[in-house]
Design a protein around this motif. Structure first.
Motif, mmCIF file in Angstrom:
data_model
loop_
_atom_site.group_PDB
_atom_site.id
_atom_site.type_symbol
_atom_site.label_atom_id
_atom_site.label_comp_id
_atom_site.label_asym_id
_atom_site.label_seq_id
_atom_site.Cartn_x
_atom_site.Cartn_y
_atom_site.Cartn_z
ATOM 1 N N MET A 197 0.823 -1.207 0.000
ATOM 2 C CA MET A 197 0.000 0.000 0.000
ATOM 3 C C MET A 197 0.861 1.264 0.000
ATOM 4 N N LEU A 198 1.626 1.462 1.081
ATOM 5 C CA LEU A 198 2.361 2.719 1.220
ATOM 6 C C LEU A 198 3.476 2.862 0.184
ATOM 7 N N ILE A 199 4.275 1.822 0.023
ATOM 8 C CA ILE A 199 5.401 1.904 -0.921
ATOM 9 C C ILE A 199 4.914 2.105 -2.351
ATOM 10 N N PRO A 200 3.906 1.357 -2.842
ATOM 11 C CA PRO A 200 3.402 1.642 -4.201
ATOM 12 C C PRO A 200 2.905 3.077 -4.362
ATOM 13 N N LEU A 201 2.220 3.606 -3.354
ATOM 14 C CA LEU A 201 1.747 4.985 -3.432
ATOM 15 C C LEU A 201 2.909 5.966 -3.546
ATOM 16 N N LEU A 202 3.954 5.740 -2.778
ATOM 17 C CA LEU A 202 5.109 6.645 -2.810
ATOM 18 C C LEU A 202 5.873 6.530 -4.126
ATOM 19 N N ILE A 203 6.066 5.312 -4.600
ATOM 20 C CA ILE A 203 6.794 5.142 -5.861
ATOM 21 C C ILE A 203 6.006 5.752 -7.013
ATOM 22 N N THR A 204 4.711 5.479 -7.060
ATOM 23 C CA THR A 204 3.884 6.035 -8.131
ATOM 24 C C THR A 204 3.837 7.557 -8.052
ATOM 25 N N GLY A 205 3.878 8.093 -6.839
ATOM 26 C CA GLY A 205 3.868 9.535 -6.667
ATOM 27 C C GLY A 205 5.210 10.204 -6.887
ATOM 28 N N GLY A 206 6.244 9.422 -7.186
ATOM 29 C CA GLY A 206 7.558 9.984 -7.505
ATOM 30 C C GLY A 206 8.457 10.215 -6.314
ATOM 31 N N PHE A 207 8.168 9.561 -5.182
ATOM 32 C CA PHE A 207 8.992 9.753 -3.992
ATOM 33 C C PHE A 207 10.092 8.699 -3.885
ATOM 34 N N VAL A 208 10.785 8.442 -4.965
ATOM 35 C CA VAL A 208 11.884 7.482 -4.958
ATOM 36 C C VAL A 208 13.188 8.238 -4.738
ATOM 37 N N ALA A 222 11.671 -0.147 -4.353
ATOM 38 C CA ALA A 222 10.830 -0.420 -3.184
ATOM 39 C C ALA A 222 11.665 -0.463 -1.915
ATOM 40 N N ASN A 223 12.821 -1.120 -1.969
ATOM 41 C CA ASN A 223 13.703 -1.184 -0.798
ATOM 42 C C ASN A 223 14.218 0.199 -0.407
ATOM 43 N N ALA A 224 14.516 1.024 -1.410
ATOM 44 C CA ALA A 224 15.013 2.369 -1.127
ATOM 45 C C ALA A 224 13.926 3.232 -0.478
ATOM 46 N N VAL A 225 12.688 3.106 -0.959
ATOM 47 C CA VAL A 225 11.578 3.863 -0.376
ATOM 48 C C VAL A 225 11.312 3.403 1.056
ATOM 49 N N TRP A 226 11.376 2.090 1.264
ATOM 50 C CA TRP A 226 11.199 1.569 2.628
ATOM 51 C C TRP A 226 12.266 2.134 3.558
ATOM 52 N N ASP A 227 13.520 2.172 3.073
ATOM 53 C CA ASP A 227 14.626 2.640 3.902
ATOM 54 C C ASP A 227 14.517 4.140 4.180
ATOM 55 N N ALA A 228 14.054 4.897 3.187
ATOM 56 C CA ALA A 228 14.040 6.356 3.326
ATOM 57 C C ALA A 228 12.788 6.888 4.008
ATOM 58 N N TYR A 229 11.661 6.159 3.871
ATOM 59 C CA TYR A 229 10.390 6.703 4.376
ATOM 60 C C TYR A 229 9.654 5.768 5.338
ATOM 61 N N ILE A 230 9.488 4.499 4.922
ATOM 62 C CA ILE A 230 8.592 3.609 5.652
ATOM 63 C C ILE A 230 9.115 3.283 7.044
ATOM 64 N N ARG A 231 10.430 3.215 7.211
ATOM 65 C CA ARG A 231 10.983 2.978 8.549
ATOM 66 C C ARG A 231 10.492 4.031 9.532
ATOM 67 N N TYR A 232 10.375 5.275 9.051
ATOM 68 C CA TYR A 232 9.908 6.344 9.923
ATOM 69 C C TYR A 232 8.438 6.158 10.286
ATOM 70 N N VAL A 233 7.657 5.635 9.340
ATOM 71 C CA VAL A 233 6.255 5.337 9.629
ATOM 72 C C VAL A 233 6.183 4.294 10.750
ATOM 73 N N GLY A 234 6.985 3.234 10.613
ATOM 74 C CA GLY A 234 7.033 2.207 11.650
ATOM 75 C C GLY A 234 7.509 2.761 12.976
ATOM 76 N N ALA A 235 8.500 3.645 12.924
ATOM 77 C CA ALA A 235 9.005 4.241 14.167
ATOM 78 C C ALA A 235 7.927 5.085 14.843
ATOM 79 N N GLY A 236 7.171 5.854 14.055
ATOM 80 C CA GLY A 236 6.086 6.653 14.624
ATOM 81 C C GLY A 236 5.019 5.787 15.258
ATOM 82 N N ALA A 237 4.685 4.668 14.600
ATOM 83 C CA ALA A 237 3.694 3.743 15.157
ATOM 84 C C ALA A 237 4.210 3.105 16.443
ATOM 85 N N MET A 238 5.513 2.797 16.482
ATOM 86 C CA MET A 238 6.075 2.191 17.684
ATOM 87 C C MET A 238 6.127 3.169 18.852
ATOM 88 N N ILE A 239 6.332 4.444 18.563
ATOM 89 C CA ILE A 239 6.339 5.438 19.635
ATOM 90 C C ILE A 239 4.969 5.488 20.306
#
Length: 663
Positions: free
Chosen positions: A261-272, A285-302
């Motif tokens: 969900m999140l990674i396809p939206l970011l890649i399609t939106g040009g956030f690579v 996909a791995n680069a987007v996860w490393d640059a953006y999605i980890r922060y999403v997970g960190a926010g959820a964990m906080i």
């Protein structure tokens, strides 16, 4: 494997005839609370200290080379059983609880290694040298905080929530020790799982005969970047089987949200990220996860971590009340009435120790965090010790996102320190180091205490063993880190230390205002919505933060558990003994899978240290092309699942009554 002495074996048999206890106390332990068995002995401490240093060194190298460490508890339990078996031949025996002390001390080195290499090693990326004394002091203070903060949570997480939190490695370690002590069919089952896993990982990582990681990315319509895959190793499948389909499903659900969900939206939106703009879709996909999605997970964990603390407020208040009572002296009588298996280190030691560590964080110049940094470190350590102790109970130590907790700490600390005028990222990194080490050690401590709870160990003895193990690990950690930096260079191709580099980058990024605060907010909102829906937050957050390649094999293990349980349920008799038998067998075989992979990790690590291995990490590669390795990887996975299922179901109707256990 070692066999326990006759009297211990009889005690274990007697304990298994009394399986009805209250929900508050949980299942009857292997060694009854009323029996006294040798536990914290000199020989157990000496063996534990020796293995501690070995596992510390191996895990620091492996972690900086591959980004992941191996769980030391089960390998240490197996090795100690072998050592005690050899000692018994010369008239020096060893009990199951001594074996437990050995694995408790050994795993302390592995846990502390993870925290050190994920954070303190990052100073090299900031052009700072490795300070041996600084590393030892920070490691010791962080490790001791992890142990002390875990003590008041033990009864709530380990005992009261026994059924809800399986602690897969802790449960598996208890099964290994019990099977080795009994010397019955359990030894055969563990041996089957061990050999399958050992050979599987040797072929995969030792000879590069096949790939364990199978992944793909694809486009659907005008949306790009859907990604799915898994690192299908025996240990991860075994962890998934132990934790069961429900929890595994939550973790996998978080992974699907991130990668489908999140990674396809970011890649399609040009956030690579620019560095991966022209790369293959999976690499994007791995680069987007490393640059953006980890922060999403960190926010959820906080948010999930704060919610976990709020949910445990009654336990925390009770623990603090007990501490105050003991400090005043009014709790001594109650302490004397506790059963052996319920005795922790005195709460006054926990409180006084935590206060002294907090003062040391501020006063000791080698720590370099200052007053504000020390305050943040203690508060964040308390928060993430609770989060870590809960998470490893859900998904196991192998998937404990220590680096994610360190990221969260860096974000909080850097924001606070920046507002106070601090511009040095090393201060932020040291603050995060204390928390990361505390979280890693707390996760390990909780797994060990779960093992002890199932075996009938004395918690206080295990906690003392952990303190001794942490002290030795901290003393050696700086020298080991310094050695590897001088020999290979941290950040080099040999030991790239990816987490350490990321921590250094984030520390600088927050201080310079380039952190992904929007993604953190998205994760926080997502967690809040899950709380409103009464859905477990932390398993989902872990799924978002971890690579999909870790969430998928855990889910496969959960599905395997569900399939076997359903199959057995259709054939079961009225009293459920067949289902109980299959569950017990499956857990023991899964323990063997985890053991085999962990020990093979040590073997491969030895080859690395000896300088044997190509750029892909295989010491003796067969030279097969990528396509062949992928096909063989699918075949190997199918064979792994088939062998596991056959081992669990084999002879079930004939042996159900004789081998069922109670957990």
């Amino acid at each position: 494997m070692a066999h326990g002495p006759p009297e211990e074996h009889q005690q274990a048999n007697d304990s298994r005839t009394v399986r009805e206890r209250s929900a508050e106390e949980g299942p009857s332990p292997y060694v009854p609370a009323g029996k006294r068995v040798a536990e914290l002995t000199i020989k157990a401490v000496v063996i534990g200290l020796a293995l501690n240093v070995v596992m510390l060194t191996a895990n620091m190298y492996l972690g900086m080379r591959s980004g992941m460490t191996i769980s030391a508890s089960i390998p240490a339990a197996v090795i100690s059983m072998g050592l005690f078996y050899g000692l018994r031949r010369i008239g020096v025996g060893g009990t199951i609880l001594e074996n437990n002390i050995v694995q408790t001390m050994t795993s302390a080195g592995e846990a502390l290694a993870a925290g050190v290499i994920f954070t303190i090693a990052g100073v090299t990326f900031l052009d700072q040298p490795i300070d041996v004394v600084n590393t030892a002091v920070v490691a010791a203070l962080g490790g001791l905080l992890g142990i002390l903060f875990m003590i008041p949570m033990r009864r709530y997480l380990i005992v009261k929530r026994h059924e809800e939190l399986p602690y897969p490695e802790g449960t598996a370690c208890a099964d290994v020790l019990e099977a080795g002590s009994r010397g019955d069919e359990g030894v055969k089952l563990i041996s089957v799982g061990f050999l399958v896993s050992f050979v599987y990982m040797w072929l995969a990582n030792g000879m590069a005969a096949f790939r364990t990681t199978l992944e793909t990315a694809f486009t659907a319509g005008e949306t790009e970047g859907f990604a799915i895959g898994g690192d299908f190793t025996p240990a991860l499948v075994g962890v998934g089987y132990i934790i069961g389909p429900r929890i595994a499903g939550y973790v996998f659900g978080g992974g699907l949200i991130a990668w489908m969900m999140l990674i396809p939206l970011l890649i399609t939106g040009g956030f690579v990220p620019e560095s991966a703009a022209d790369a293959a879709l999976m690499a994007q996909a791995n680069a987007v996860w490393d640059a953006y999605i980890r922060y999403v997970g960190a926010g959820a964990m906080i948010v999930g971590g704060f919610y976990a603390i709020v949910s445990m407020r009654g336990t925390i208040v009770d623990a603090l009340g007990t501490a105050v009572a003991e400090i005043r002296g009014s709790g001594s009588a109650a302490k004397g009435e506790r059963k052996r298996t319920q005795r922790d280190l005195p709460m006054k030691i926990v409180v006084i120790g935590a206060v002294l560590i907090a003062l040391a964080l501020v006063a000791v110049p080698q720590v370099q965090v200052g007053l504000l940094g020390g305050f943040i470190a203690v508060i964040a350590a308390f928060l993430f010790v609770a989060v870590s102790a809960y998470l490893v109970g859900v998904v196991g130590s192998s998937s404990n996102p220590v680096s994610g907790m360190a990221v969260a700490t860096i974000l909080i600390a850097a924001l606070a320190l920046r507002s106070a005028g601090v511009t040095d990222p090393v201060v932020v990194l040291m603050t995060a180091s204390v928390v990361a080490i505390a979280a890693a050690v707390a996760g390990d401590t909780s797994q060990d205490l779960k093992t002890g709870y199932l075996l009938g160990a004395t918690p206080r003895n295990q906690q003392i063993a952990q303190v001794i193990g942490i002290a030795l690990s901290a003393l050696f950690a700086g020298w080991v880190l310094y050695f590897f930096h001088q020999a290979y260079g941290i950040g080099s191709d040999t030991i790239p230390a990816p987490q350490a580099g990321m921590m250094a980058l984030i520390s600088e990024g927050v201080l310079t205002g380039t952190a992904q605060w929007g993604m953190i907010l998205i994760g926080a909102v997502f967690a809040f919505v899950l709380i409103l829906m009464d859905v477990p937050v932390l398993p989902f957050a872990v799924g978002i933060y971890l690579p999909i390649t870790l969430a998928t094999p855990i889910f496969l293990g959960g599905l395997l558990r569900a399939g076997i349980d359903r199959y057995v349920a259709r054939r079961d008799d009225k009293d459920g003994t067949l289902a109980e038998h299959a569950t017990s067998r499956g857990r023991i075989v899964a323990a063997g899978l985890i053991t085999g992979e962990a020990i093979m990790g040590i073997v491969i690590g030895t080859f690395y240290i000896a300088g044997i291995g190509n750029s892909d990490g295989a010491p003796f590669p067969l030279g097969l092309d990528a396509g062949t390795q992928t096909i063989l990887g699918v075949v190997a996975l199918v064979a792994l699942v088939g062998l596991f299922t056959a081992s669990v179901l084999r002879n079930a109707p004939d042996t159900a009554a004789g081998n069922a256990t109670d957990r």
